[in-house]
Write a protein that holds these residues in place. Structure first.
Motif, PDB file in Angstrom:
ATOM      1  N   UNK A 148      -3.535   3.116 -10.914  1.00 22.06           N
ATOM      2  CA  UNK A 148      -2.205   2.823 -11.471  1.00 22.06           C
ATOM      3  C   UNK A 148      -2.278   2.649 -12.981  1.00 22.06           C
ATOM      4  N   UNK A 149      -3.285   1.920 -13.422  1.00 24.92           N
ATOM      5  CA  UNK A 149      -3.424   1.675 -14.852  1.00 24.92           C
ATOM      6  C   UNK A 149      -3.684   2.972 -15.614  1.00 24.92           C
ATOM      7  N   UNK A 150      -4.583   3.802 -15.072  1.00 24.45           N
ATOM      8  CA  UNK A 150      -4.915   5.054 -15.755  1.00 24.45           C
ATOM      9  C   UNK A 150      -3.731   6.001 -15.827  1.00 24.45           C
ATOM     10  N   UNK A 151      -2.855   5.919 -14.847  1.00 24.66           N
ATOM     11  CA  UNK A 151      -1.693   6.809 -14.827  1.00 24.66           C
ATOM     12  C   UNK A 151      -0.453   6.157 -15.433  1.00 24.66           C
ATOM     13  N   UNK A 152      -0.625   4.978 -15.995  1.00 21.15           N
ATOM     14  CA  UNK A 152       0.466   4.319 -16.695  1.00 21.15           C
ATOM     15  C   UNK A 152       1.617   3.901 -15.800  1.00 21.15           C
TER      16      UNK A 152
ATOM     17  N   UNK B 102       0.822  -1.203   0.000  1.00 24.98           N
ATOM     18  CA  UNK B 102       0.000   0.000   0.000  1.00 24.98           C
ATOM     19  C   UNK B 102       0.858   1.257   0.000  1.00 24.98           C
ATOM     20  N   UNK B 103       1.924   1.259   0.790  1.00 32.24           N
ATOM     21  CA  UNK B 103       2.792   2.439   0.858  1.00 32.24           C
ATOM     22  C   UNK B 103       3.441   2.702  -0.491  1.00 32.24           C
ATOM     23  N   UNK B 104       3.956   1.646  -1.134  1.00 27.69           N
ATOM     24  CA  UNK B 104       4.601   1.821  -2.427  1.00 27.69           C
ATOM     25  C   UNK B 104       3.642   2.317  -3.487  1.00 27.69           C
ATOM     26  N   UNK B 105       2.435   1.757  -3.521  1.00 23.01           N
ATOM     27  CA  UNK B 105       1.443   2.148  -4.522  1.00 23.01           C
ATOM     28  C   UNK B 105       1.009   3.596  -4.315  1.00 23.01           C
ATOM     29  N   UNK B 106       0.734   3.974  -3.072  1.00 21.44           N
ATOM     30  CA  UNK B 106       0.277   5.341  -2.831  1.00 21.44           C
ATOM     31  C   UNK B 106       1.399   6.353  -3.035  1.00 21.44           C
ATOM     32  N   UNK B 107       2.631   5.965  -2.739  1.00 17.73           N
ATOM     33  CA  UNK B 107       3.764   6.858  -3.023  1.00 17.73           C
ATOM     34  C   UNK B 107       3.908   7.032  -4.531  1.00 17.73           C
ATOM     35  N   UNK B 108       3.697   5.965  -5.283  1.00 20.28           N
ATOM     36  CA  UNK B 108       3.761   6.049  -6.740  1.00 20.28           C
ATOM     37  C   UNK B 108       2.718   7.021  -7.278  1.00 20.28           C
ATOM     38  N   UNK B 109       1.489   6.938  -6.761  1.00 20.87           N
ATOM     39  CA  UNK B 109       0.431   7.839  -7.217  1.00 20.87           C
ATOM     40  C   UNK B 109       0.733   9.280  -6.815  1.00 20.87           C
TER      41      UNK B 109
ATOM     42  N   UNK C 230       3.537  14.819 -10.159  1.00 21.41           N
ATOM     43  CA  UNK C 230       4.576  15.787 -10.483  1.00 21.41           C
ATOM     44  C   UNK C 230       5.305  15.417 -11.769  1.00 21.41           C
ATOM     45  N   UNK C 231       4.539  14.823 -12.689  1.00 24.62           N
ATOM     46  CA  UNK C 231       5.049  14.512 -14.016  1.00 24.62           C
ATOM     47  C   UNK C 231       6.230  13.547 -13.984  1.00 24.62           C
ATOM     48  N   UNK C 232       6.257  12.701 -12.981  1.00 24.52           N
ATOM     49  CA  UNK C 232       7.290  11.668 -12.937  1.00 24.52           C
ATOM     50  C   UNK C 232       6.823  10.423 -13.674  1.00 24.52           C
ATOM     51  N   UNK C 233       7.763   9.694 -14.223  1.00 20.73           N
ATOM     52  CA  UNK C 233       7.492   8.432 -14.906  1.00 20.73           C
ATOM     53  C   UNK C 233       7.875   7.316 -13.922  1.00 20.73           C
ATOM     54  N   UNK C 234       6.867   6.668 -13.376  1.00 23.90           N
ATOM     55  CA  UNK C 234       7.070   5.807 -12.220  1.00 23.90           C
ATOM     56  C   UNK C 234       6.883   4.331 -12.588  1.00 23.90           C
ATOM     57  N   UNK C 235       7.752   3.497 -12.022  1.00 26.79           N
ATOM     58  CA  UNK C 235       7.609   2.050 -12.084  1.00 26.79           C
ATOM     59  C   UNK C 235       7.722   1.495 -10.671  1.00 26.79           C
ATOM     60  N   UNK C 236       7.068   0.347 -10.451  1.00 27.90           N
ATOM     61  CA  UNK C 236       7.125  -0.314  -9.151  1.00 27.90           C
ATOM     62  C   UNK C 236       7.657  -1.725  -9.347  1.00 27.90           C
ATOM     63  N   UNK C 237       8.578  -2.157  -8.485  1.00 25.54           N
ATOM     64  CA  UNK C 237       8.984  -3.561  -8.475  1.00 25.54           C
ATOM     65  C   UNK C 237       8.511  -4.204  -7.177  1.00 25.54           C
ATOM     66  N   UNK C 238       8.158  -5.476  -7.265  1.00 25.28           N
ATOM     67  CA  UNK C 238       7.609  -6.184  -6.111  1.00 25.28           C
ATOM     68  C   UNK C 238       8.052  -7.644  -6.163  1.00 25.28           C
TER      69      UNK C 238
END
Length: 609
Positions: free
Chosen positions: A525-529, A484-491, A496-504
């Motif tokens: 996540x999907x809508x924001x790519x 949850x922390x990683x996903x919400x930090x990503x959003x 701020x116009x960052x291009x974000x990826x998550x590894x798990x």
């Protein structure tokens, strides 16, 4: 004060029954009944406690009119035979001890969601109409002031109303026929002066289903047929639209009530109404009554506090969905993320002896422990670096600002308690010992865990991002950790116009998150790519890149990134231990979990002291 909210406290009639205010507690499932549908003391106390708070109308949770065929929930109450009449007389007696509070019960049948009502014989339909009427008469005999028909959420009446589930070519193919016949049959058994309301699907939120336009026509037909109040709600559509996660704005569903007005009967607005000012505005422009479900779970004295000018002391529902997780995911008794007393409804007793209590940490666990210990009469010393603890981080991601309400609540409540003393600044063992405490509660939370200690300088912990200590814009960002922390930090970073990826590491994404919230976040996540690369283990970092390993194949890959954010997890943080004193560790300092667990443990410890 009542004068500040004139619409909220204006009486209103439902049929010939006058309500003392415009607040309705809706039929929220509790799973407090037994599997056989009989009531328990816990069930009765739950509703009696909401009555004590001064609500105008309580509607008991959806209750089976046809047990077990029409049963909807695992611990659903029943009102289908005289054998249960004493149970309901017990409930009505306890609720009606509170002057002015009116009581209704929602009569429900699950129906056949997957196949609709097409296959039902006319004889079976007549039997179902009769069962609704018979149950209404039982409710009247038990002392209820009115009944409500469940005509939404995809259950039986909704299935007759919706073109998605009713394709009949006989008289029962007319969408409102079943609901109208139910109303007539109840009048035959109870008289037309016994009010009947309906929770109505005015929009299915599904293509081909009831639309708001046809929903208004249905509402008008049912009002003319004798229904005395209509709750404007949703039908067959997704649960997210009626069990909203916290990201939804306040009162977003009130437009459903607005769009079906005016009607010859009152219309109630439902959905995410949390604050009295918002409720008043809805009553001024959109509805005749407001429905407060989760708000009255979180604080059963919501109405009373508003009436007394103490709205700053309302424990507002933050929309954490702990209640939904308990009832709908776990099929267990309802619980609340901010009110640990749900299902118990006890009054906090004074302690036999006043003691000096030191509480280290002002996150949700420490704050709740301080509140309850102070109510017990102890001298409470609260030590903290940040008031609110990790709540101050949790409220930062998009749509999470409601968490700040919990911080406000504790600040307001504790500030009015003369036996609570605040010590701002990081506490030391010596600071605590100077007080000669008789009990110590450690509620210091947890700290981010970072792997690969040699590369810590190349990894930014998520908390520095959410605190604003590190600003990241227009960057390629890799987040390690897909909880949850990683996903919400990503959003948060995506704003701020960052291009974000998550590894798990694990294939499961947000496995411990309540499923409606989980679905919402995955869609965001999907809508924001923002992709989540599962089955990846973080190996090392360098300037401008991270090395990760595919756990299944063992292959390593380099991912280019400007910033690496660590959200790998948290570790409990206990700064010191004090010997020879009654000592407790609670919340994330004990084991990393969530707000609800911290509040519950804070309550339990405060109650023991």
């Amino acid at each position: 004060m009542k004068e500040d909210y004139p619409k909220l406290f204006e009486p209103i009639n439902i049929g010939n029954v006058e309500l003392m205010n415009r607040v309705v507690f809706p039929p929220i499932s509790t799973n407090f009944a037994l599997e056989n549908g009989r009531l328990t003391e816990r069930f009765v106390k739950h509703y009696e406690r909401r009555a004590r708070g001064g609500v105008g109308l309580i509607i008991v949770e959806n209750t089976s009119i046809d047990f077990p065929e029409g049963k909807h929930m695992p611990f659903q109450p029943r009102i289908d035979s005289k054998a249960v009449l004493k149970d309901w007389e017990w409930l009505t007696f306890e609720v009606h001890k509170h002057e002015g509070v009116k009581l209704s019960i929602e009569l429900a049948h699950e129906g056949w969601k997957k196949i609709g009502v097409d296959y039902l014989s006319p004889e079976k339909i007549e039997e179902l109409v009769e069962k609704f009427a018979y149950s209404a008469r039982l409710a009247m005999d038990a002392g209820f002031d009115m009944v409500e028909i469940q005509g939404a959420h995809g259950l039986l009446v909704n299935q007759f109303l919706s073109p998605l589930t009713n394709h009949r070519d006989d008289e029962w193919g007319e969408p409102t026929r079943f609901a109208v016949e139910v109303r007539k049959r109840i009048a035959e058994k109870c008289g037309w002066d016994f009010p009947v309301t309906i929770r109505l699907a005015v929009d299915d939120f599904l293509e081909g289903g009831i639309t708001l336009s046809t929903g208004r026509e249905i509402a008008l037909t049912l009002a003319k047929a004798g229904y005395d109040m209509i709750q404007a709600d949703i039908g067959l559509g997704p649960k997210e639209k009626r069990l909203e996660p916290m990201y939804y704005p306040q009162a977003w569903r009130a437009y459903l009530a607005e769009k079906i007005r005016p009607l010859p009967v009152p219309v109630a607005a439902v959905g995410m109404i949390r604050e009295p000012a918002v409720a008043e505005k809805v009553l001024e422009t959109q509805a005749d009554l407001i429905v407060l479900g989760r708000p009255l779970i979180a604080d059963p004295d919501w109405v009373k506090k508003v009436a007394e000018g103490k709205e700053h002391l309302i424990r507002r529902c933050i929309g954490c969905s702990e209640c939904i997780k308990a009832v709908h995911d776990e099929k267990g008794p309802i619980r609340c993320g901010v009110n640990a007393n749900v299902g118990n409804e006890e009054e906090i007793p004074k302690a036999p002896r006043k003691r000096v209590v030191a509480i280290i940490g002002a996150g949700p666990g420490g704050l709740e422990a301080a509140r309850v210990a102070a109510m017990r009469g102890h001298e409470v010393h609260l030590f903290y670096d940040v008031f609110g603890g990790q709540l101050t981080l949790a409220m930062v991601p998009p749509g999470k600002d409601k968490i700040g309400w919990l911080i406000e609540y504790y600040r307001n409540v504790l500030s009015e308690m003369p036996n609570v003393h605040f010590h701002e600044g990081e506490a030391t063992k010596e600071d605590v010992l100077k007080l000669n405490p008789e009990a110590v509660v450690i509620a210091t939370g947890a700290k981010p865990f970072l792997p690969c200690s040699g590369e810590r300088g190349l990894i930014t912990p998520f908390d520095k991002i959410l605190r604003g200590e590190v600003r990241v814009e227009n960057k390629d960002v890799l987040i390690g950790g897909g909880g949850l922390v990683g996903v919400e930090t990503a959003l948060y970073l995506a704003q701020f116009n960052n291009r974000v990826k998550i590894i798990k590491r694990s294939p499961a994404i947000l496995p411990n998150v309540e499923r409606i919230t989980r679905g919402y976040l995955l869609r965001e996540l999907e809508e924001k790519g923002i992709p989540i690369l599962t089955g990846r283990r973080f190996v090392s970092a360098g300037e401008g890149y991270a090395v990760v390993e595919n756990i299944e194949t063992g292959e390593k890959e380099m991912i280019k990134c400007d910033v690496i954010v660590g959200a790998f997890g948290m570790k409990p943080y206990v700064p010191f231990v004090i010997d020879d004193v009654e000592y407790y560790i609670i919340g994330d300092a004990k084991s990393v979990r969530n707000i609800a667990s911290a509040v519950r443990e804070g309550y339990e410890v405060g109650r023991k002291l």
